[in-house]
Design an enzyme around this catalytic site. Structure first.
Site, PDB file in Angstrom:
ATOM      1  N   CYS A 195      -5.340  -3.170   2.993  1.00 11.37           N
ATOM      2  CA  CYS A 195      -4.768  -3.100   4.338  1.00 11.37           C
ATOM      3  C   CYS A 195      -5.775  -3.344   5.461  1.00 11.37           C
ATOM      4  O   CYS A 195      -6.136  -4.482   5.715  1.00 11.37           O
ATOM      5  CB  CYS A 195      -4.031  -1.777   4.506  1.00 11.37           C
ATOM      6  SG  CYS A 195      -2.865  -1.807   5.901  1.00 11.37           S
ATOM      7  N   GLU A 218       0.840  -1.198   0.000  1.00 12.57           N
ATOM      8  CA  GLU A 218       0.000   0.000   0.000  1.00 12.57           C
ATOM      9  C   GLU A 218       0.879   1.254   0.000  1.00 12.57           C
ATOM     10  O   GLU A 218       1.844   1.349   0.749  1.00 12.57           O
ATOM     11  CB  GLU A 218      -0.895  -0.011   1.240  1.00 12.57           C
ATOM     12  CG  GLU A 218      -1.835   1.171   1.354  1.00 12.57           C
ATOM     13  CD  GLU A 218      -2.535   1.226   2.705  1.00 12.57           C
ATOM     14  OE1 GLU A 218      -3.651   1.761   2.757  1.00 12.57           O
ATOM     15  OE2 GLU A 218      -1.957   0.734   3.704  1.00 12.57           O
ATOM     16  N   LYS A 245     -10.962   2.369  -0.571  1.00 12.18           N
ATOM     17  CA  LYS A 245     -10.912   1.738   0.752  1.00 12.18           C
ATOM     18  C   LYS A 245     -12.064   2.235   1.624  1.00 12.18           C
ATOM     19  O   LYS A 245     -12.209   3.439   1.854  1.00 12.18           O
ATOM     20  CB  LYS A 245      -9.557   2.058   1.395  1.00 12.18           C
ATOM     21  CG  LYS A 245      -9.279   1.383   2.720  1.00 12.18           C
ATOM     22  CD  LYS A 245      -7.850   1.732   3.125  1.00 12.18           C
ATOM     23  CE  LYS A 245      -7.440   1.203   4.465  1.00 12.18           C
ATOM     24  NZ  LYS A 245      -6.047   1.592   4.803  1.00 12.18           N
TER      25      LYS A 245
END
Length: 282
Positions: A153, A43, A116
């Site tokens: 993540c 990431e 995200k």
């Protein structure tokens, strides 16, 4: 394509974006030359992990997707080396900012965007200062390599994400990550075993491959431990990286994952009509 080699890439990023992009490109080329058809970078590989603190100047790293310099370079790289790349970038969309994963096909085209949706907030991970939670549907995407799932993540800690990706057809799930020492708990908590076990659990209960890539190195008061891995649907770790930069890869057999999933019957025996409590706020 039911069988292909997937690579996890680890790198220690610097304060210079061009240096990081050169490093990432060299590692992707190594993976492609080793036979990988998909390579997962950490990431925000193109910069230091800027959300460790609240800094207004870090917003200058963001750009719209259609002219994002990091994404454009990775698109050229994917096409040149016939490799699929899930790329995380700091996206600016008008006044809004996102931690965005863009799936770049082997021909360089952009086939999927996931903003995200789960944003952490705490010492060393102050992401809510920077990112608006994404609202793109959590679903798998059809690619030249098969039906695949992608998340970013912090989302690896949420079983709902892995389950939704599998329900929508994913035979493998990929997580670009940035995780390391906890600044206020240095020496007291080693999250690496927990990080690995959580995702291995996703692999087993969904009968999918799980592929996770993490950064390495020391930035400010954080040490990133690497440990990137590929887990198969039985929870076996095909590869586990150490804490150094490099490339590790393993073969994924998606047809076997599907047979295994059908044979265990977990999805046959689901009772979604009883799960309404999962969507209720306590």
């Amino acid at each position: 394509m039911d069988r292909f080699s997937a690579a996890v890439i680890q790198m220690a990023s610097t304060a210079d974006v061009n240096t990081n992009l050169d490093q990432a490109e060299a590692l992707v080329v190594d993976a492609a030359e080793g036979g990988a058809k998909l390579a997962v970078l950490p990431e925000f590989f193109a910069s230091l992990y800027f959300p460790n603190q609240q800094r207004e100047e870090a917003f200058e790293l963001a750009a719209p997707l259609d002219r994002h310099p990091v994404l454009k370079r990775m698109q050229r790289l994917a096409a040149a080396h016939d490799v699929l790349l899930p790329v995380t970038v700091f996206e600016r969309d008008g006044p809004h900012y996102f931690d965005t994963l863009a799936v770049v096909e082997r021909d360089g085209s952009l086939v999927h965007v996931h903003r995200k949706a789960h944003i952490p907030d705490g010492p060393g991970y102050q992401e809510k200062y920077y990112f608006r939670p994404g609202a793109t549907p959590i679903k798998a995407v059809s690619t030249s390599l098969g039906r695949l799932g992608f998340a970013v993540c912090w989302e690896q800690w949420f079983p709902e994400v892995a389950r939704l990706l599998t329900l929508s057809g994913a035979d493998a799930i990929f997580y670009p990550s940035t995780i390391g020492s906890e600044p206020e708990e240095v020496g007291a908590i080693d999250t690496q075993p927990l990080w690995t076990r959580a995702m291995v659990g996703h692999a087993v209960v969904n009968s999918v491959y799980v592929v996770a890539s993490n950064r390495v190195g020391v930035e400010a008061d954080a040490s990133y431990y690497g440990g990137s891995f590929v887990a198969d649907p039985y929870g076996e770790l095909a590869v586990v990286a150490d804490a150094s930069p490099g490339v590790w890869q393993a073969e994924l057999d998606l047809a076997w994952a599907r047979r295994n999933r059908a044979g265990f019957g977990w999805f046959r025996d689901r009772r979604p009509e009883l799960y309404g409590g999962l969507t209720e706020t306590p």
